[in-house]
Scaffold this motif. Structure first.
Motif, PDB file in Angstrom:
ATOM      1  N   SER A 453      -3.892  11.632  11.512  1.00 21.30           N
ATOM      2  CA  SER A 453      -3.846  11.070  12.782  1.00 21.30           C
ATOM      3  C   SER A 453      -2.996  10.205  13.475  1.00 21.30           C
ATOM      4  O   SER A 453      -3.349   9.537  14.295  1.00 21.30           O
ATOM      5  N   SER A 454      -1.720  10.357  12.822  1.00 22.07           N
ATOM      6  CA  SER A 454      -0.737   9.613  13.583  1.00 22.07           C
ATOM      7  C   SER A 454      -0.787   8.128  13.028  1.00 22.07           C
ATOM      8  O   SER A 454       0.029   7.256  13.790  1.00 22.07           O
ATOM      9  N   TYR A 455      -1.539   7.766  12.165  1.00 23.64           N
ATOM     10  CA  TYR A 455      -1.431   6.324  11.535  1.00 23.64           C
ATOM     11  C   TYR A 455      -0.645   6.384  10.134  1.00 23.64           C
ATOM     12  O   TYR A 455      -1.067   7.094   9.494  1.00 23.64           O
ATOM     13  N   LEU A 456       0.081   5.180  10.135  1.00 20.80           N
ATOM     14  CA  LEU A 456       0.657   5.121   8.852  1.00 20.80           C
ATOM     15  C   LEU A 456       0.054   3.913   8.218  1.00 20.80           C
ATOM     16  O   LEU A 456      -0.304   2.876   8.711  1.00 20.80           O
ATOM     17  N   TYR A 457      -0.381   4.270   6.978  1.00 21.41           N
ATOM     18  CA  TYR A 457      -1.085   3.465   5.770  1.00 21.41           C
ATOM     19  C   TYR A 457      -0.310   2.942   4.704  1.00 21.41           C
ATOM     20  O   TYR A 457       0.336   3.897   4.111  1.00 21.41           O
ATOM     21  N   ASP A 458      -0.034   1.750   4.493  1.00 16.76           N
ATOM     22  CA  ASP A 458       0.844   1.650   3.260  1.00 16.76           C
ATOM     23  C   ASP A 458      -0.102   1.196   2.166  1.00 16.76           C
ATOM     24  O   ASP A 458      -1.025   0.735   1.933  1.00 16.76           O
ATOM     25  N   VAL A 459       0.295   2.527   0.996  1.00 21.00           N
ATOM     26  CA  VAL A 459      -0.326   2.292  -0.194  1.00 21.00           C
ATOM     27  C   VAL A 459       0.326   1.585  -1.364  1.00 21.00           C
ATOM     28  O   VAL A 459      -0.249   1.207  -2.396  1.00 21.00           O
ATOM     29  N   SER A 460       1.681   1.424  -0.849  1.00 16.84           N
ATOM     30  CA  SER A 460       2.423   0.835  -2.325  1.00 16.84           C
ATOM     31  C   SER A 460       2.030  -0.773  -2.546  1.00 16.84           C
ATOM     32  O   SER A 460       1.668  -1.004  -3.785  1.00 16.84           O
ATOM     33  N   ALA A 461       1.858  -1.723  -1.424  1.00 16.44           N
ATOM     34  CA  ALA A 461       1.057  -2.985  -1.590  1.00 16.44           C
ATOM     35  C   ALA A 461      -0.155  -3.057  -2.446  1.00 16.44           C
ATOM     36  O   ALA A 461      -0.290  -3.630  -3.487  1.00 16.44           O
ATOM     37  N   THR A 462      -1.224  -2.105  -1.820  1.00 14.33           N
ATOM     38  CA  THR A 462      -2.473  -2.140  -2.593  1.00 14.33           C
ATOM     39  C   THR A 462      -2.426  -1.711  -3.896  1.00 14.33           C
ATOM     40  O   THR A 462      -2.957  -2.054  -4.741  1.00 14.33           O
ATOM     41  N   ILE A 463      -1.592  -0.622  -4.165  1.00 17.42           N
ATOM     42  CA  ILE A 463      -1.520  -0.048  -5.736  1.00 17.42           C
ATOM     43  C   ILE A 463      -0.783  -1.270  -6.551  1.00 17.42           C
ATOM     44  O   ILE A 463      -1.447  -1.504  -7.546  1.00 17.42           O
ATOM     45  N   VAL A 464       0.316  -1.837  -6.017  1.00 19.97           N
ATOM     46  CA  VAL A 464       1.016  -2.762  -7.128  1.00 19.97           C
ATOM     47  C   VAL A 464       0.129  -4.003  -6.921  1.00 19.97           C
ATOM     48  O   VAL A 464      -0.140  -4.311  -8.465  1.00 19.97           O
ATOM     49  N   LEU A 465      -0.232  -4.568  -6.261  1.00 19.81           N
ATOM     50  CA  LEU A 465      -1.104  -5.705  -6.071  1.00 19.81           C
ATOM     51  C   LEU A 465      -2.440  -5.713  -7.229  1.00 19.81           C
ATOM     52  O   LEU A 465      -2.988  -6.596  -7.468  1.00 19.81           O
ATOM     53  N   GLY A 466      -3.049  -4.549  -6.766  1.00 20.10           N
ATOM     54  CA  GLY A 466      -4.357  -4.239  -7.148  1.00 20.10           C
ATOM     55  C   GLY A 466      -4.294  -4.236  -8.651  1.00 20.10           C
ATOM     56  O   GLY A 466      -4.982  -4.484  -9.332  1.00 20.10           O
TER      57      GLY A 466
END
Length: 468
Positions: A453-466
Motif C-alpha cells: 500500500s506504499s507505506y513503510l513500517y519499521d519492524v526493527s525497533a518493535t522486535i529489538v525493544l520487544g
C-alpha cells in the motif's frame, strides 16, 4: 550424552566419598526438578535465568535438609552455617526468600516500569534505532519487483561529449540544439548561474530555444544564498505547510535571461540520512515564506500545462499532487522515498544528437567523471539525473513509498501488545516459543502488507525493544 553426564557425576561423588568420613556425608533430596538437566544437561547454557533457578532450587534443597537434620540431631542451624559469612548459602537463600515474599507487587511494578521505559526509548528513537530503521526500509524496498520505466529518457553529458568540445563547461548552444531535438518535455539538472564562458551569444541561443519549447531548469536551495527564485503557484489545502517542510535562507539563481524564458523551476536538493545515504527527496522546500517545487514535480506540471500544484497539510504534509494526477503521499516533511529498483532508458549526448529515442520526458545531466559526484543511495551510487528521474517516475505512477504520520502511534501500540504477549508467554516454555515465532512472522507480514500500500513500517525497533 545423558549417560555420560550421569557417569561423570557418579565418579565425582565416589571420589568425594573416598576422602571423607562416610558418617559426615548426607544426600539431599530434590524438591523440584532442575531445568539444566534437559538437553543432555546443556539446557542451562541457553539462558542465565535457568541457571539462577537451579541455583536457588539447590539452596532450597540444602535448607530443607538442614532443617530436617536440625530436628533429628537437635542441632542449631547457626552451628552448621556461619552467620557472619556474607555469602553463606543460608543467608543467600534467606535473602532470596525475603525478596520473593514481596515478589507479587514488586514484579508487577518492575514490569510496568520496564514497559514504560521501553516505550520511552521508542519515542526517543536514539541513533542505533534510527540506523536499524533505515536498514530495515532498505531491505523492504529491495524486495520489490524491478520496474522498467517507459516514459523517461536520461541523456548523459559524459566524458565523450566533454572531450569532443575540448573540456567543461559545455557550450550552451549544444543545450539549445538538444532542446530543439526533443519531442517531449526537456529538463536540465545542471546549474547555469553565470554567462557562457565560451560565448555569451550561446546564452541568447539557449534563451530562444527555451522560449519556443517549455523546459525545466534546475535550481538549488542553499544555506549561503539570500536571494529568492522564481515562484510557482501553489494551492494549499488545510494548514500551513511551511512549519513542516525543510527551509533554506535562499535559492541559487540561474542566469537572468534563462530564468525569464524557462517554463519550469525545479529544485534538485537531496537530503542525506544519518549514514550519508540519500533515501528521501523533498517534493517541496521553503525559502522566504514561499514554497518551491522539486525538479520532478515541475517536469510533470510543465507536461500537463497546469499553472500550479496542490499540497494538503494536516499533522504535517499529507500529500502533494498535480491536479491531473493522483495525490502522492509524503511524510510529514513533504518527502518521498526513492525506489532503487526502477530502471530508465538512457543515451549518451552523442547518441541523442545522432538519433534521439522519443520519450515524453527527457532529462539531461552531467555524468562525466571529475565534474559531478555520484549520489550514494540504498541501491548504490547513481548520478543526480537518475535521482530526479526516480521522483518523476513516482509522480507519474501516482504512488510513492512514504512513512505516514501515524507510523509512530502504530509502532507504540504494536510494541505494547508484543511486550504483553511476551510477558504472558514467559510463564510457560510451551507458550513462549509459538508466541515468539508468531510475533516475528506477524511483524514481517504486516511490514510486507503495508509496503504493497506504499507505506513503510519499521519492524526493527518493535522486535529489538520487544525482546528486551
Amino acid at each position: 550424552m545423558n549417560n555420560f553426564v550421569t557417569t561423570s557425576r557418579s565418579k565425582r561423588l565416589l571420589m568425594f566419598s573416598k576422602y571423607e568420613d562416610n558418617n559426615s556425608v548426607r544426600s539431599t533430596s530434590r524438591s523440584f526438578p532442575l531445568i539444566s538437566t534437559q538437553m543432555g544437561s546443556f539446557f542451562g547454557f541457553l539462558d542465565e535465568g535457568f541457571r539462577r533457578y537451579d541455583f536457588y532450587i539447590g539452596m532450597l534443597d540444602a535448607w530443607l535438609y538442614l532443617e530436617d537434620f536440625q530436628k533429628r540431631e537437635k542441632l542449631k542451624v547457626k552451628s552448621i552455617v556461619r552467620e557472619d559469612s556474607k555469602w553463606s548459602p543460608f543467608k543467600c537463600l534467606q535473602k532470596y526468600i525475603i525478596e520473593k515474599s514481596f515478589s507479587g507487587k514488586c514484579s508487577m511494578l518492575n514490569k510496568a516500569l520496564s514497559i514504560i521505559f521501553i516505550l520511552g526509548i521508542l519515542i526517543w528513537n536514539p541513533y542505533p534505532l534510527q540506523i536499524a530503521e533505515l536498514k530495515s526500509f532498505d531491505y523492504l524496498m529491495s524486495t520489490q519487483e524491478p520496474v522498467q520505466n517507459e516514459n523517461i529518457l536520461l541523456v548523459d553529458l559524459d566524458e565523450e561529449i566533454v572531450e569532443a568540445y575540448g573540456g567543461y563547461p559545455l557550450p550552451r548552444s549544444l543545450f539549445a540544439n538538444m532542446i530543439e531535438r526533443t519531442a517531449g518535455v526537456p529538463g536540465f539538472t545542471l546549474l547555469m548561474p553565470d554567462a557562457d564562458l565560451r560565448d555569451e551569444q550561446n546564452d541568447l541561443r539557449l534563451a530562444y530555444a527555451l522560449q519556443n519549447k517549455p523546459t525545466v531548469l534546475a535550481y538549488a536551495a542553499s544555506t549561503q544564498a539570500s536571494e529568492s527564485g522564481p515562484h510557482v503557484g501553489t494551492a494549499q489545502l488545510g494548514g500551513d505547510p511551511l512549519p513542516w517542510i525543510t527551509k533554506y535562507p535562499g535559492i541559487l539563481r540561474q542566469l537572468t535571461i534563462l530564468q525569464h524564458n524557462a517554463e519550469g523551476v525545479g529544485l534538485i536538493n537531496a537530503s542525506p540520512e544519518l549514514d550519508g545515504v540519500v533515501r528521501r527527496l523533498p517534493l517541496v522546500v521553503g525559502s522566504g515564506n514561499k514554497l518551491y517545487p522539486s525538479f520532478g514535480l515541475e517536469m510533470l506540471r510543465v507536461a500537463v500545462g497546469d499553472p500550479s500544484y496542490q499540497i494538503k497539510t494536516g499533522q504535517g504534509v499529507e500529500w502533494i499532487r498535480i491536479p491531473n494526477y493522483n495525490p502522492i503521499n509524503t511524510d510529514p516533511n513533504g518527502k518521498i522515498w526513492i525506489n532503487s529498483n526502477v530502471s530508465f532508458y538512457r543515451q549518451t549526448a552523442s547518441e541523442y544528437m545522432a538519433d534521439p529515442i522519443p520519450a515524453p520526458f527527457v532529462i539531461f545531466g552531467v555524468t562525466a567523471e571529475g565534474i559531478v559526484t555520484p549520489v550514494p543511495t540504498a541501491g548504490g551510487a547513481i548520478y543526480p539525473p537518475e535521482v530526479q528521474a526516480n521522483v518523476l517516475h513516482n509522480l507519474i505512477e501516482g504512488k510513492s513509498l512514504s512513512q505516514p504520520a501515524w507510523a509512530l502511534s502504530a509502532e507504540l501500540g504494536i510494541l505494547l501488545a508484543s511486550m504483553l504477549l511476551i510477558l504472558f508467554a514467559s510463564r510457560s516454555v510451551y507458550l513462549s516459543v509459538p508466541i515468539l515465532v508468531a510475533l516475528l512472522v506477524g511483524q514481517g507480514y504486516l511490514a510486507t502488507y503495508l509496503l504493497k500500500s506504499s507505506y513503510l513500517y519499521d519492524v526493527s525497533a518493535t522486535i529489538v525493544l520487544g525482546f528486551l
